[in-house]
Design a protein around this motif. Sequence first.
Motif, PDB file in Angstrom:
ATOM      1  N   TRP A   6       7.746   8.035  -9.265  1.00 60.28           N
ATOM      2  CA  TRP A   6       7.751   9.184  -8.357  1.00 60.28           C
ATOM      3  C   TRP A   6       6.913   8.899  -7.108  1.00 60.28           C
ATOM      4  CZ3 TRP A   6       9.699  13.257  -6.344  1.00 60.28           C
ATOM      5  CH2 TRP A   6       8.911  14.215  -5.705  1.00 60.28           C
ATOM      6  N   GLU A   7       5.747   8.298  -7.285  1.00 60.75           N
ATOM      7  CA  GLU A   7       4.890   7.969  -6.151  1.00 60.75           C
ATOM      8  C   GLU A   7       5.565   6.944  -5.248  1.00 60.75           C
ATOM      9  OE1 GLU A   7       2.271   9.337  -5.191  1.00 60.75           O
ATOM     10  OE2 GLU A   7       1.491  10.433  -6.913  1.00 60.75           O
ATOM     11  N   TRP A   8       6.279   6.000  -5.849  1.00 60.24           N
ATOM     12  CA  TRP A   8       6.968   4.969  -5.081  1.00 60.24           C
ATOM     13  C   TRP A   8       8.076   5.584  -4.233  1.00 60.24           C
ATOM     14  CZ3 TRP A   8       5.877   0.480  -3.359  1.00 60.24           C
ATOM     15  CH2 TRP A   8       6.879  -0.411  -2.954  1.00 60.24           C
ATOM     16  N   LYS A   9       8.820   6.522  -4.798  1.00 60.86           N
ATOM     17  CA  LYS A   9       9.882   7.190  -4.046  1.00 60.86           C
ATOM     18  C   LYS A   9       9.306   8.019  -2.902  1.00 60.86           C
ATOM     19  CE  LYS A   9      13.340   7.507  -7.755  1.00 60.86           C
ATOM     20  NZ  LYS A   9      14.123   8.426  -8.623  1.00 60.86           N
ATOM     21  N   LYS A  10       8.195   8.695  -3.178  1.00 57.20           N
ATOM     22  CA  LYS A  10       7.557   9.495  -2.133  1.00 57.20           C
ATOM     23  C   LYS A  10       7.122   8.627  -0.960  1.00 57.20           C
ATOM     24  CE  LYS A  10       4.199  11.769  -3.908  1.00 57.20           C
ATOM     25  NZ  LYS A  10       3.030  12.672  -3.880  1.00 57.20           N
ATOM     26  N   LEU A  11       6.579   7.461  -1.265  1.00 56.16           N
ATOM     27  CA  LEU A  11       6.097   6.563  -0.215  1.00 56.16           C
ATOM     28  C   LEU A  11       7.255   6.048   0.639  1.00 56.16           C
ATOM     29  CD1 LEU A  11       3.820   4.896   1.089  1.00 56.16           C
ATOM     30  CD2 LEU A  11       4.211   3.148  -0.667  1.00 56.16           C
ATOM     31  N   LEU A  12       8.325   5.602  -0.019  1.00 58.69           N
ATOM     32  CA  LEU A  12       9.446   5.007   0.717  1.00 58.69           C
ATOM     33  C   LEU A  12      10.251   6.045   1.490  1.00 58.69           C
ATOM     34  CD1 LEU A  12      10.773   2.359  -1.839  1.00 58.69           C
ATOM     35  CD2 LEU A  12       9.201   2.039   0.080  1.00 58.69           C
ATOM     36  N   ILE A 222      -2.510   3.868  -8.279  1.00 52.87           N
ATOM     37  CA  ILE A 222      -1.057   3.734  -8.125  1.00 52.87           C
ATOM     38  C   ILE A 222      -0.679   3.708  -6.650  1.00 52.87           C
ATOM     39  CG2 ILE A 222       1.156   4.900  -8.464  1.00 52.87           C
ATOM     40  CD1 ILE A 222       0.111   5.887 -11.158  1.00 52.87           C
ATOM     41  N   ARG A 223      -1.225   4.644  -5.881  1.00 51.22           N
ATOM     42  CA  ARG A 223      -0.885   4.728  -4.460  1.00 51.22           C
ATOM     43  C   ARG A 223      -1.431   3.540  -3.686  1.00 51.22           C
ATOM     44  NH1 ARG A 223      -1.084  11.219  -3.071  1.00 51.22           N
ATOM     45  NH2 ARG A 223      -0.273  11.884  -5.091  1.00 51.22           N
ATOM     46  N   THR A 224      -2.596   3.067  -4.100  1.00 53.73           N
ATOM     47  CA  THR A 224      -3.166   1.881  -3.459  1.00 53.73           C
ATOM     48  C   THR A 224      -2.269   0.664  -3.681  1.00 53.73           C
ATOM     49  OG1 THR A 224      -5.444   2.668  -3.677  1.00 53.73           O
ATOM     50  CG2 THR A 224      -5.129   0.302  -3.443  1.00 53.73           C
ATOM     51  N   PHE A 225      -1.829   0.460  -4.903  1.00 52.17           N
ATOM     52  CA  PHE A 225      -0.979  -0.694  -5.201  1.00 52.17           C
ATOM     53  C   PHE A 225       0.356  -0.609  -4.475  1.00 52.17           C
ATOM     54  CE2 PHE A 225       2.355  -2.668  -7.844  1.00 52.17           C
ATOM     55  CZ  PHE A 225       1.936  -3.986  -7.750  1.00 52.17           C
ATOM     56  N   HIS A 226       0.971   0.570  -4.463  1.00 52.73           N
ATOM     57  CA  HIS A 226       2.259   0.727  -3.776  1.00 52.73           C
ATOM     58  C   HIS A 226       2.127   0.455  -2.279  1.00 52.73           C
ATOM     59  CE1 HIS A 226       3.982   3.538  -7.137  1.00 52.73           C
ATOM     60  NE2 HIS A 226       3.941   2.267  -7.486  1.00 52.73           N
ATOM     61  N   THR A 227       1.080   0.963  -1.678  1.00 52.78           N
ATOM     62  CA  THR A 227       0.863   0.735  -0.248  1.00 52.78           C
ATOM     63  C   THR A 227       0.562  -0.734   0.017  1.00 52.78           C
ATOM     64  OG1 THR A 227      -0.105   2.961  -0.164  1.00 52.78           O
ATOM     65  CG2 THR A 227      -0.341   1.594   1.787  1.00 52.78           C
ATOM     66  N   TRP A 228      -0.179  -1.365  -0.879  1.00 49.27           N
ATOM     67  CA  TRP A 228      -0.472  -2.800  -0.770  1.00 49.27           C
ATOM     68  C   TRP A 228       0.820  -3.618  -0.787  1.00 49.27           C
ATOM     69  CZ3 TRP A 228       0.252  -7.121  -3.889  1.00 49.27           C
ATOM     70  CH2 TRP A 228      -0.533  -8.244  -3.601  1.00 49.27           C
ATOM     71  N   VAL A 229       1.760  -3.245  -1.637  1.00 47.86           N
ATOM     72  CA  VAL A 229       3.045  -3.936  -1.702  1.00 47.86           C
ATOM     73  C   VAL A 229       3.801  -3.790  -0.384  1.00 47.86           C
ATOM     74  CG1 VAL A 229       5.330  -3.947  -2.799  1.00 47.86           C
ATOM     75  CG2 VAL A 229       3.270  -3.746  -4.211  1.00 47.86           C
ATOM     76  N   VAL A 230       3.778  -2.588   0.193  1.00 47.01           N
ATOM     77  CA  VAL A 230       4.458  -2.367   1.475  1.00 47.01           C
ATOM     78  C   VAL A 230       3.824  -3.207   2.579  1.00 47.01           C
ATOM     79  CG1 VAL A 230       4.959  -0.655   3.272  1.00 47.01           C
ATOM     80  CG2 VAL A 230       5.244  -0.051   0.876  1.00 47.01           C
ATOM     81  N   VAL A 231       2.498  -3.200   2.640  1.00 47.11           N
ATOM     82  CA  VAL A 231       1.785  -3.946   3.683  1.00 47.11           C
ATOM     83  C   VAL A 231       2.150  -5.423   3.645  1.00 47.11           C
ATOM     84  CG1 VAL A 231      -0.500  -4.768   4.395  1.00 47.11           C
ATOM     85  CG2 VAL A 231      -0.146  -2.341   3.898  1.00 47.11           C
ATOM     86  N   TRP A 232       2.123  -6.009   2.459  1.00 46.27           N
ATOM     87  CA  TRP A 232       2.344  -7.453   2.384  1.00 46.27           C
ATOM     88  C   TRP A 232       3.815  -7.830   2.367  1.00 46.27           C
ATOM     89  CZ3 TRP A 232      -0.900 -10.652   4.111  1.00 46.27           C
ATOM     90  CH2 TRP A 232      -2.250 -10.311   4.119  1.00 46.27           C
ATOM     91  N   SER A 233       4.673  -6.935   1.944  1.00 46.01           N
ATOM     92  CA  SER A 233       6.107  -7.202   2.069  1.00 46.01           C
ATOM     93  C   SER A 233       6.484  -7.283   3.547  1.00 46.01           C
ATOM     94  CB  SER A 233       6.925  -6.104   1.380  1.00 46.01           C
ATOM     95  OG  SER A 233       6.693  -6.099  -0.010  1.00 46.01           O
ATOM     96  N   VAL A 234       6.004  -6.326   4.321  1.00 46.34           N
ATOM     97  CA  VAL A 234       6.283  -6.314   5.754  1.00 46.34           C
ATOM     98  C   VAL A 234       5.656  -7.532   6.432  1.00 46.34           C
ATOM     99  CG1 VAL A 234       5.786  -5.096   7.912  1.00 46.34           C
ATOM    100  CG2 VAL A 234       6.547  -3.819   5.913  1.00 46.34           C
ATOM    101  N   SER A 235       4.407  -7.830   6.115  1.00 43.76           N
ATOM    102  CA  SER A 235       3.687  -8.928   6.771  1.00 43.76           C
ATOM    103  C   SER A 235       4.324 -10.278   6.472  1.00 43.76           C
ATOM    104  CB  SER A 235       2.221  -8.932   6.336  1.00 43.76           C
ATOM    105  OG  SER A 235       1.584  -7.718   6.674  1.00 43.76           O
ATOM    106  N   LEU A 236       4.641 -10.525   5.208  1.00 41.19           N
ATOM    107  CA  LEU A 236       5.188 -11.829   4.829  1.00 41.19           C
ATOM    108  C   LEU A 236       6.622 -12.007   5.318  1.00 41.19           C
ATOM    109  CD1 LEU A 236       3.766 -12.194   1.201  1.00 41.19           C
ATOM    110  CD2 LEU A 236       2.910 -13.213   3.313  1.00 41.19           C
ATOM    111  N   ILE A 237       7.420 -10.953   5.266  1.00 42.39           N
ATOM    112  CA  ILE A 237       8.787 -11.047   5.786  1.00 42.39           C
ATOM    113  C   ILE A 237       8.752 -11.283   7.295  1.00 42.39           C
ATOM    114  CG2 ILE A 237      10.936  -9.779   6.179  1.00 42.39           C
ATOM    115  CD1 ILE A 237      10.496  -8.399   3.480  1.00 42.39           C
TER     116      ILE A 237
END
Length: 395
Positions: A6-12, A222-237
């Motif tokens: 649910w938190e992941w869907k809210k973030l995206l 949970i929110r920290t990890f999800h945001t961390w994934v977004v930050v590094w997915s964007v940065s590395l891509i």
Amino acid sequence: MHIAKWEWKKLLRDWKTRILALAFLLFFGSFSLLYQQQTVAFPQERMAQEYEDIHSLFNMLPQSAFTDDIGDEVYDLLAEQQMLYGLQLYILKKKLGNTVPNWEKILSNYLDNGTKIATNQSRLLELKEFDHFNFLRQYLPEEERITQELALYKYLEEHDLDIEWNSYSASNILLQEVNLIIGFSLFLFIALLGSDRFTKDQTKNWSISQGVPVTLRKQWHIRTFHTWVVVWSVSLIGLLISYLISLIQETSGSLLYPVMVYTSSGYKPIAIWQYTFLALGIAMLLSYFLLLLTIGLSWVFRTTYLTIILVLGVYFFPFIWNFIPSFSSWQPSLYLHLQSIFSGEMAMQLQMPGITFEKAWIGILLLILFVEVLFTFLFDQIQTQTLGLQRRISS
């Protein structure tokens, strides 16, 4: 599991997340194009300037300075330096590597010339009895810089690498972008992305602000990890896209090309690919600390802008040690500026040789531990009352 999904869907689905992710992806992905628009000094240009400097030095020193034995040695060294700089400049102009094909017997190897130049500079620094030594000293690099040059040429020779003549090569642009990602842009990205992760819930959703159905601490993680994934997915891509573009538009360079890194045993050359993995690895750990702090502050304060200002203020905190002596090289706040740690700038600036990237891991882990303890205490102590609703009391 359900709360995480649910938190992941809210973030995206959040429009701000999408806009920021797209903006930073475009910025990181187009970095190679932006970098090529800058005016960057090429090795050939720097070598031409050094050749002009040594030529001017000859003209400015009076002939009477070369009459004794020391003066005669200085004259021979400067004459050899001028010849070597001329050879280096010619090799760089040809852009064919460390030698010019079919001219190997006339033109010595670039690495051998560079080693000889550095050795001569070191010898000139020793000739303090020279009458015009103070004037000569202005045209000589520091001993530490000479040591780095010798280590660089030795590394290139051991790995059979050519000198990099193109400052716009794909490998060099990759290096520059890595330094960009681990710097202020990391703090900015995190501050903008994580500054309201709890703010909206605290003002609109009573159940989440009261820790129902899961604890605030768990939601925080949970929110920290999800945001961390977004930050590094964007940065590395974005980093990958930029590197591919630079491969198409410029020379490839070599990911084995050395970068000088400050370590506990002094400066050491490591390959660009090693530096990339090492720098991004430490930056990922640092970003986790920053996200814990940012998202935690978004729960404490209802003002998104205040959270952004506080997090960006963390970036400038290490500058305080320029005015207040730091008590130890283990001070965790010294390791927030990663590029200056790798380059040794922080250690030289604060005159603390113990500030090395090896300690950065421990320093950042201590910061994470501090934030964990701090917000665990705050979650238990600060009562949240919003929209006129009171904290639920169990019967």
